[in-house]
Each structure stands twice: as C-alpha cells, then as structure tokens.
Design a protein around this motif. Structure first.
Motif, PDB file in Angstrom:
ATOM      1  N   ASP A 161       0.504  -1.486  -0.322  1.00 13.27           N
ATOM      2  CA  ASP A 161      -0.027  -0.158   0.321  1.00 13.27           C
ATOM      3  C   ASP A 161       0.527   1.038  -0.270  1.00 13.27           C
ATOM      4  N   VAL A 162       1.803   1.142   0.771  1.00  9.06           N
ATOM      5  CA  VAL A 162       2.728   2.372   0.933  1.00  9.06           C
ATOM      6  C   VAL A 162       3.875   2.937  -0.267  1.00  9.06           C
ATOM      7  N   LEU A 163       4.646   1.278  -0.444  1.00 10.97           N
ATOM      8  CA  LEU A 163       5.721   2.174  -1.533  1.00 10.97           C
ATOM      9  C   LEU A 163       4.816   2.730  -2.629  1.00 10.97           C
ATOM     10  N   ARG A 182      15.441  -3.824   2.981  1.00  9.35           N
ATOM     11  CA  ARG A 182      16.177  -3.436   1.686  1.00  9.35           C
ATOM     12  C   ARG A 182      16.216  -5.105   0.986  1.00  9.35           C
ATOM     13  N   MET A 183      15.863  -5.389   1.621  1.00  9.58           N
ATOM     14  CA  MET A 183      14.913  -7.379   1.354  1.00  9.58           C
ATOM     15  C   MET A 183      14.586  -7.688   0.802  1.00  9.58           C
ATOM     16  N   LEU A 184      13.437  -6.219   1.528  1.00 11.65           N
ATOM     17  CA  LEU A 184      11.609  -6.296   1.025  1.00 11.65           C
ATOM     18  C   LEU A 184      11.721  -5.294  -0.396  1.00 11.65           C
ATOM     19  N   LEU A 185      12.620  -4.697  -0.726  1.00 11.24           N
ATOM     20  CA  LEU A 185      12.449  -3.529  -2.279  1.00 11.24           C
ATOM     21  C   LEU A 185      13.485  -5.043  -2.986  1.00 11.24           C
ATOM     22  N   ASP A 186      14.764  -5.977  -3.004  1.00  6.37           N
ATOM     23  CA  ASP A 186      15.007  -6.421  -3.768  1.00  6.37           C
ATOM     24  C   ASP A 186      13.773  -7.860  -4.530  1.00  6.37           C
ATOM     25  N   GLU A 187      12.977  -8.052  -3.300  1.00  3.97           N
ATOM     26  CA  GLU A 187      12.343  -8.905  -3.075  1.00  3.97           C
ATOM     27  C   GLU A 187      11.082  -8.962  -4.385  1.00  3.97           C
ATOM     28  N   ARG A 188      11.212  -7.515  -3.700  1.00  6.26           N
ATOM     29  CA  ARG A 188       9.243  -7.203  -4.416  1.00  6.26           C
ATOM     30  C   ARG A 188       9.646  -6.692  -5.657  1.00  6.26           C
ATOM     31  N   PHE A 189      10.371  -5.114  -5.775  1.00  2.00           N
ATOM     32  CA  PHE A 189      10.877  -4.303  -6.702  1.00  2.00           C
ATOM     33  C   PHE A 189      11.885  -4.037  -7.322  1.00  2.00           C
ATOM     34  N   LYS A 247      18.461   5.259  -7.087  1.00  2.00           N
ATOM     35  CA  LYS A 247      18.876   5.443  -6.439  1.00  2.00           C
ATOM     36  C   LYS A 247      18.412   5.191  -5.200  1.00  2.00           C
ATOM     37  N   VAL A 248      18.643   4.558  -4.325  1.00  2.00           N
ATOM     38  CA  VAL A 248      17.973   3.330  -2.787  1.00  2.00           C
ATOM     39  C   VAL A 248      19.046   3.866  -1.716  1.00  2.00           C
ATOM     40  N   GLU A 249      18.774   4.281  -0.886  1.00  2.00           N
ATOM     41  CA  GLU A 249      19.896   5.384   1.121  1.00  2.00           C
ATOM     42  C   GLU A 249      18.755   4.380   1.914  1.00  2.00           C
ATOM     43  N   ILE A 250      19.037   3.665   2.832  1.00  2.00           N
ATOM     44  CA  ILE A 250      18.111   3.366   4.165  1.00  2.00           C
ATOM     45  C   ILE A 250      19.232   3.411   4.477  1.00  2.00           C
ATOM     46  N   VAL A 251      19.082   4.120   5.776  1.00  2.00           N
ATOM     47  CA  VAL A 251      20.149   5.383   6.570  1.00  2.00           C
ATOM     48  C   VAL A 251      19.491   4.216   7.914  1.00  2.00           C
ATOM     49  N   GLY A 252      20.386   3.653   8.975  1.00  2.00           N
ATOM     50  CA  GLY A 252      20.000   3.274  10.538  1.00  2.00           C
ATOM     51  C   GLY A 252      20.230   3.872  11.488  1.00  2.00           C
ATOM     52  N   LYS A 294      24.314  -8.026  -1.620  1.00  2.00           N
ATOM     53  CA  LYS A 294      23.146  -7.570  -2.020  1.00  2.00           C
ATOM     54  C   LYS A 294      21.821  -7.013  -1.608  1.00  2.00           C
ATOM     55  N   PRO A 295      21.551  -7.606   0.193  1.00  2.00           N
ATOM     56  CA  PRO A 295      21.017  -6.926   0.974  1.00  2.00           C
ATOM     57  C   PRO A 295      21.957  -6.313   1.810  1.00  2.00           C
ATOM     58  N   ARG A 296      23.170  -5.603   1.345  1.00  2.00           N
ATOM     59  CA  ARG A 296      23.733  -4.449   1.757  1.00  2.00           C
ATOM     60  C   ARG A 296      23.739  -3.674   1.123  1.00  2.00           C
ATOM     61  N   ALA A 297      22.852  -3.732   0.084  1.00  2.00           N
ATOM     62  CA  ALA A 297      22.936  -2.225  -1.242  1.00  2.00           C
ATOM     63  C   ALA A 297      22.721  -0.971  -0.393  1.00  2.00           C
ATOM     64  N   GLY A 298      23.085   0.466  -0.477  1.00  2.00           N
ATOM     65  CA  GLY A 298      23.025   1.269   0.000  1.00  2.00           C
ATOM     66  C   GLY A 298      21.850   1.585   0.965  1.00  2.00           C
ATOM     67  N   VAL A 299      22.569   0.322   2.262  1.00  2.00           N
ATOM     68  CA  VAL A 299      22.065   0.706   3.478  1.00  2.00           C
ATOM     69  C   VAL A 299      24.009   1.222   4.252  1.00  2.00           C
ATOM     70  N   THR A 300      22.806   2.422   5.028  1.00  2.00           N
ATOM     71  CA  THR A 300      24.393   3.009   5.705  1.00  2.00           C
ATOM     72  C   THR A 300      23.969   2.897   7.362  1.00  2.00           C
ATOM     73  N   PHE A 301      24.641   2.879   8.218  1.00  2.00           N
ATOM     74  CA  PHE A 301      24.649   3.605   9.609  1.00  2.00           C
ATOM     75  C   PHE A 301      25.009   4.500   9.917  1.00  2.00           C
ATOM     76  N   ARG A 302      24.551   5.259  11.309  1.00  2.00           N
ATOM     77  CA  ARG A 302      25.711   5.964  11.973  1.00  2.00           C
ATOM     78  C   ARG A 302      24.946   6.751  12.952  1.00  2.00           C
ATOM     79  N   ARG A 303      25.604   6.864  14.011  1.00  2.00           N
ATOM     80  CA  ARG A 303      25.708   6.896  15.964  1.00  2.00           C
ATOM     81  C   ARG A 303      24.245   8.687  15.366  1.00  2.00           C
ATOM     82  N   GLU A 304      23.620   8.603  16.389  1.00  2.00           N
ATOM     83  CA  GLU A 304      22.680   9.884  16.541  1.00  2.00           C
ATOM     84  C   GLU A 304      21.746  10.078  17.893  1.00  2.00           C
ATOM     85  N   ASN A 305      21.645  10.844  18.020  1.00  2.00           N
ATOM     86  CA  ASN A 305      20.185  10.759  19.421  1.00  2.00           C
ATOM     87  C   ASN A 305      19.142  11.425  18.221  1.00  2.00           C
ATOM     88  N   LEU A 306      18.434  10.725  18.585  1.00  4.40           N
ATOM     89  CA  LEU A 306      16.959  11.154  17.773  1.00  4.40           C
ATOM     90  C   LEU A 306      16.931  13.113  18.451  1.00  4.40           C
TER      91      LEU A 306
END
Length: 442
Positions: free
Chosen positions: A85-87, A117-124, A131-136, A181-193
């Motif tokens: 529904d969303v994507l 990322r896995m969801l995107l690979d499976e369904r889209f 250009k796909v960016e997923i930030v944790g 493959k499931p790492r593609a476009g996924v990055t991580f950084r330390r943040e305080n909300l």
C-alpha cells in the motif's frame, strides 16, 4: 544521598536521551552509576556531573542504557502494508527523480534496516536503476558496529524463512553472514533522536521508528517527532510500534490504516485532514458508521457539502487523532446533547480535557465512560494513566487491571475508532508495562 544521586543521574539521562527511567530500575541505575563513577575516577556525584559534560562519557553510557530486542522481519504485517500500500504510492510520486530514501530510527544491530532492503529486492525489481538509500541510526556505537559487520545469530533469524536465508545469508559455523545484495545502499551512523541532525537530511520517504518512543517521556516524544517531521518528505510515511501513538505529540500527520495496520502520513499542513486510510478512509467510515453508531446510539449527520457523510462520533474521534482538541471537544458535547449516556463521547471528551491539563475533569469523563460500559478497555487505560499522573497508584493499578481484563474481548470496530492507533496487543502491552512500573514501586 545515593538515592538523590540516582535521581539526578536518571534526570540527566532523560534530558540527554529522552529515556524515562522506570522506578524498578533504581538498583540497576545505582550499580551503573557506581560503575561509571569508578571508571571515571569520580569520588562523588558532583565530580561525575563534570564528567557527564563530555560527549565521550555519554558515548560509553548509551549501550548500557538500552536493551535492543530486534530481529529480521519483525512485525511482518508492517512490511506487508509497506509493500502493498505505501511503496507503490511513493514510487509513483518519485518516478521522475528515481530516488527512494528510508530511515530506520533506533535500528540497534541493523536487522530492521536490512529487512527493508530485502523487501525492496524481493518485491520491487524496477528499483534496479534507482538511487536507494536506507539509513539506520542508533545511540549505541557497539550495536551499530555489529550492524556494519552483518553477522547474526540464529535468534536474529528466527522469523526468516529458509528461502530468504538462502538468498541473503551465508552460514558460517553457527552464525549467519549477510551477503552483499541486502547491504546495497544501507548505511549506519550514531545519532540521538533529540539532537539536531546534519543539514541535508530532509526528504525521507519512509521512516520506521518502532518501539523507540515507548521509553521516552512525553516531552522527549514531542521533540523526537518534531525532528523526524523536519527530515521527512511531505507525503512521507511513518511506522511506529503497536504500543506507540502520535496522539497529542504533533498535528503534522494523518492516521492511515490498511490491512489492519496503522501508520502515519506526513501532511505538511498541520494535519489538514483529520485521518486518512489507504483505499479511502472516509468511504470505509461511511460504511461502518451505522454499526459504530449503534454502539453509542448516535444518528448519522451531514458534514459540509464538500465532505462526506460521517457519524459525529467518528468525526470527534478523527479530530482528536489530528490533535484538533477544541473542535473535537465541541463535537463530543454536541453528541452528548443528543445522548448523554454515550460512553464513546465521554471517553473522547476526557481525552480532550486531559490534553488541556484538566485532569480532574478528564478523569471524571473516563469514569463515566467506564460506568456506562464496563468493558470499555481504552477508557480504563486512560483512567489509569490519569490516576498515575496525579499520584494515585492504587487507583491506577485497579484501572490497568480492569483494562487488561477488558481488552481481550474489546469489539474490533471500537478498537479502530477509539484506539488511537493501538491494536489489542498494543493496549495489552501498555497495561502490562504500567502495572510492572507501579507494582515495582510497592
């Protein structure tokens, strides 16, 4: 003196990270404080307060204050609603730029971000040239390092099918190593909300912030949500945990529902629409209005010509969800003029009064709602929350126990109308958490 120091320590943690410390954790906090004071060479708390002025000490504290509980494909109904529904709506809107940005807030060791990322690979598959960016982001640098390494135990994969394991992981002894493959476009950084985020961070299309806000104080929730709003694209979607809600925290979102999952869509206009549902929320409300009206004995009334016909009780609920408490209170009082025995209207009126700080009047309305309908679980929950706020722990415990007994039999339509985005399990979790907190003080 030690007790006073622990209270000051807990207050400092709340100011820095937003975490409201549970009374049951006093001994745990005392041990943590003593350990950190010893590590810092601080002879007393006054000396340790000076140590707390350094970012390095907070960096060391962060992983000691959180107990991340996460795994791949956790709450699969959220991912299904996202995919179905969303994507499709997000991708249609972004077709020109061919960009997609997603945020996993409170990502812990990365399972949620990699699941996206896995969801995107499976369904889209059409995203291959996007250009796909997923930030944790997370407070704990130790957890983020585990996310970057990408090696997980069987426990983290307990909801991951064999097929998904074969595609995305390699077995290494008793562990599972994430593939490229499931790492593609996924990055991580330390943040305080609660901190100001880096410039240029606006524009996230989808944000997952699940089971993070349940640990925050009310003030911290408002601050964290305000920060997320600034970084989301207008029309972007926010997923929270089942025991979390934006009620009273912001007016920037519309509540959405699809496939029995609640989530939020950023409006960008101070919640110009009270609520929205994928597949036409108002149309669904219109169909349900007769059934819901029977609960409270309210007749369907017409809104202005350009808006659909909606039960006034449903309208009051929608206005409350949007944070438009003045209008919601007026709508509730109009319902009560017609039907003074309407439990739902008394409940919503209580919510409005509570938001205005009128706790005594709010509690009276919640009490009326529970007397009129002893099985009204949401009214019992809020009656308990109000009692806790005014320091009557005994009354709070009684209300939460009533709520626990009632929620298992709560009518589904009423949950959706009055639940504030909480489902049955979310309400149960609230009651259990509050009872643990209150009974831990005894």
């Amino acid at each position: 003196m030690v007790g006073m120091d622990v209270k000051a320590f807990a207050a400092a943690i709340e100011r820095r990270f937003g975490h409201q410390q549970d009374e049951r954790r006093v001994e745990e906090l005392k041990k943590l404080l003593q350990s950190r004071m010893k590590a810092a060479g601080a002879k007393d708390y006054a000396a340790y307060e000076r140590v707390l002025q350094r970012d390095g000490e907070w960096l060391a504290l962060a992983p000691l204050l959180t107990v991340p509980e996460t795994y791949f494909w956790r709450m699969p109904e959220h991912f299904e609603a996202l995919a179905q529904d969303v994507l499709p709506k997000v991708l249609a809107a972004n077709a020109g730029s061919k960009t997609l940005r997603m945020l996993s807030a409170g990502c812990a060791s990365g399972e949620e971000a990699y699941t996206l990322r896995m969801l995107l690979d499976e369904r889209f598959p059409q995203l291959a040239d996007w250009k796909v960016e997923i930030v944790g982001v997370d407070l704990s640098e130790a957890a983020l390092e585990r996310a970057r390494v990408g090696v997980y135990s069987e426990w983290s994969l307990r909801a991951t099918s064999e097929a998904r394991r074969r595609v995305n992981f390699t077995k290494v002894g008793k562990l599972w190593k994430l593939g490229a493959k499931p790492r593609a476009g996924v990055t991580f950084r330390r943040e305080n909300l609660l901190d100001a985020w880096p410039l240029g961070e606006a524009g996230y299309d989808v944000v997952f912030c699940r089971n993070v806000l349940i640990y925050f104080s009310e003030e911290a929730i408002r601050g964290a949500i305000a920060g997320l709003v600034r970084r989301m694209a207008v029309g972007g979607y926010l997923f929270l945990g089942p025991a979390e809600s934006l009620r009273g925290a912001t007016g920037e979102f519309a509540l959405c529902r699809s496939r029995d999952v609640f989530y939020y869509r950023r409006q960008g206009t101070g919640a110009a629409n009270a609520v929205a549902e994928e597949g036409n929320w108002y149309e669904s409300i219109g169909k349900a209005a007769g059934r819901i009206g029977k609960m409270g004995g309210v007749k369907v009334a017409a809104l202005p010509a350009k808006e659909p016909v909606v039960d006034p009780l449903v309208l009051a609920s929608a206005l409350t969800e949007a944070g438009r408490y003045g209008e919601a209170e007026k709508a509730c009082r109009q319902v009560l003029e017609v039907d003074a025995m309407n439990a739902g209207a008394h409940f919503l009126l209580g919510l409005c009064l509570e938001q205005g700080g009128e706790l005594e009047a709010a509690e009276a309305e919640m009490t009326r709602a529970t007397y009129l309908d002893t099985g009204f679980s949401m009214a019992h929950v809020h009656r308990g929350l109000i009692a806790r706020r005014r320091g009557d722990d005994g009354a709070a415990v009684k209300s939460f126990k009533f709520a626990l007994g009632a929620v298992k039999d709560e009518e589904e339509g009423r949950l959706k109308l009055f639940g504030g985005g909480f489902d049955r399990d979310g309400l149960r979790q609230i009651c259990e958490r509050e009872l643990r907190r209150l009974e831990g003080k005894a």
